[in-house]
Design an enzyme around this catalytic site. Structure first.
Site, PDB file in Angstrom:
ATOM      1  N   VAL A 138       1.064  -1.242  -0.051  1.00 48.34           N
ATOM      2  CA  VAL A 138       0.067  -0.482  -0.021  1.00 48.34           C
ATOM      3  C   VAL A 138       1.098   0.954  -0.431  1.00 48.34           C
ATOM      4  CG1 VAL A 138      -1.890   1.586   1.304  1.00 48.34           C
ATOM      5  CG2 VAL A 138      -1.800  -1.251   0.778  1.00 48.34           C
ATOM      6  N   CYS A 139       0.809   2.352  -0.479  1.00 50.26           N
ATOM      7  CA  CYS A 139       1.132   3.713  -0.492  1.00 50.26           C
ATOM      8  C   CYS A 139       2.849   3.411  -0.801  1.00 50.26           C
ATOM      9  CB  CYS A 139       0.601   4.147   0.524  1.00 50.26           C
ATOM     10  SG  CYS A 139       1.402   5.664   0.643  1.00 50.26           S
ATOM     11  N   THR A 140       3.857   4.338  -0.308  1.00 48.92           N
ATOM     12  CA  THR A 140       4.921   3.927  -1.290  1.00 48.92           C
ATOM     13  C   THR A 140       5.591   2.621  -0.379  1.00 48.92           C
ATOM     14  OG1 THR A 140       6.063   4.989   0.597  1.00 48.92           O
ATOM     15  CG2 THR A 140       5.281   6.180  -1.268  1.00 48.92           C
ATOM     16  N   THR A 153       1.314   3.376  -6.715  1.00 46.93           N
ATOM     17  CA  THR A 153       2.031   3.877  -5.460  1.00 46.93           C
ATOM     18  C   THR A 153       0.628   4.795  -4.877  1.00 46.93           C
ATOM     19  OG1 THR A 153       4.344   4.182  -4.236  1.00 46.93           O
ATOM     20  CG2 THR A 153       3.630   4.983  -6.416  1.00 46.93           C
TER      21      THR A 153
END
Lengths: 226, 226
Positions: A102-104, A122
């Site tokens: 998830v995300c970075t 991302t």
């Protein structure tokens, strides 16, 4: 029948909602066990001042069926070059059924060599950097390419979690969990995507993300070749 | 200038996303300090197997400008009758600028006498019980009545958080935070509200919530008169 082992990797300064959103969803997967894994057993400080207690360390974590790496601008910058973390992720991912972020958190998978030739997503402020780890950015909140599933920034982890539940246990299970967590979102404003808020996007890049973007570039390039 | 003190009360078996969603949002309020308050300093087990480390206990918590009570079917059932918790909430709420809850945290406010004559909301499975604490249910994801702001179930805490930010710091600050957490939700299914999923609603009430609903009724009636 053995349980489906889900593991989240946590680390200092992670964005806690990247982790706690999908945790709330995935921990409701029937016949599963959820593991919260860190380098050591000590509570892990998140970006919000909230300490999170791991259930396992890298050393005693069971084989995972699904591994999920949450993100955080500062937190991920801090572990991209950490050999022990990257090795743990690479080893677990090698045998896991699903490899996710998830995300970075995507860049942790990336440095571990797990996004080469994959479509992925991302946090919006970092999408152009995915090419540095051999991935192709796909503009979507959740991207599935084979057994690799990536989510966008922070709150995308909830959509990600429900998509993963549907993939593993079917749509009805996902719908049950969705109603349980009353996920019928009604944001009071419509500035959640950079396309909808271009001025705020520029402002945040300048004030918050450019420093981390430079850090990510440098550290990804310095990382063990993947 | 003194900081705006935000305090979340946490307790065993809370639904962690009730707390961690608004925490992610509210901890980004400019010129604020976020406190995570529990009865004792020990890590608090959440419903997901994740231990949460408090920053303060009831005894050493500063005066709060905003108090927020998250929920959790089982967790709230466990503290509705706890005199020490209810007293702490009542005392802090007496001087706070904002008195707030997410999900079934509303019943903690209710037993403390803080919802009498107020419009409020809670998790969909418990809305009809709001009358037991003298509140009037309003069908909305976030309800503001004077200085009392309540959010619906679990994920409503994110909408709640952004509404609170807008109230305190203005719409632009809320929009900045919204983009930072990429809150542009895209649920893969449309079963997040009971009106949209009546069959799942009936099933969940039977399998999960009726037991707690009975417990809430009994314990609210037994609680110290409010």
């Amino acid at each position: 029948m053995s349980l489906f082992n889900i593991g989240f990797v946590i680390f200092p300064d992670l964005t806690q909602l990247d982790f706690t959103g999908p945790l709330q969803v995935l921990s409701r997967l029937p016949r599963s066990a959820t593991h919260i894994v860190a380098k050591s057993a000590a509570p892990v400080p998140s970006d919000c001042g909230l300490g999170l207690v791991p259930t396992h360390t890298f050393a005693n974590c069971p084989h995972l069926d699904l591994i999920c790496i949450p993100g955080g601008s500062e937190g991920v910058a801090g572990i991209i070059n950490d050999r022990e973390t990257i090795e743990f992720v690479r080893q677990q991912a090698g045998v896991a059924k699903y490899v996710t972020s998830v995300c970075t958190g995507a860049f942790v998978l990336g440095v571990a060599g797990l996004l080469k030739g994959r479509r992925a997503t991302t946090h919006w402020a970092y999408t152009d950097l995915l090419s540095l780890v051999g991935a192709t950015y796909e503009k979507a909140r959740v991207v599935k390419d084979g057994n690799v599933i990536t989510g966008g920034g922070v709150t995308a982890g909830i959509d990600f979690g429900l998509s993963v539940i549907a993939e593993i246990a079917g749509e009805m299970t996902a719908r049950r969990i969705q109603l349980g967590i009353e996920y019928d979102p009604a944001p009071p404003f419509d500035s959640g995507h950079p396309d909808k808020a271009p001025t705020i996007k520029s402002e945040l890049l300048f004030a918050r993300y450019n420093e981390f973007r430079t850090m990510y570039r440098t550290r990804i390039e310095q990382a063990v070749p993947f």
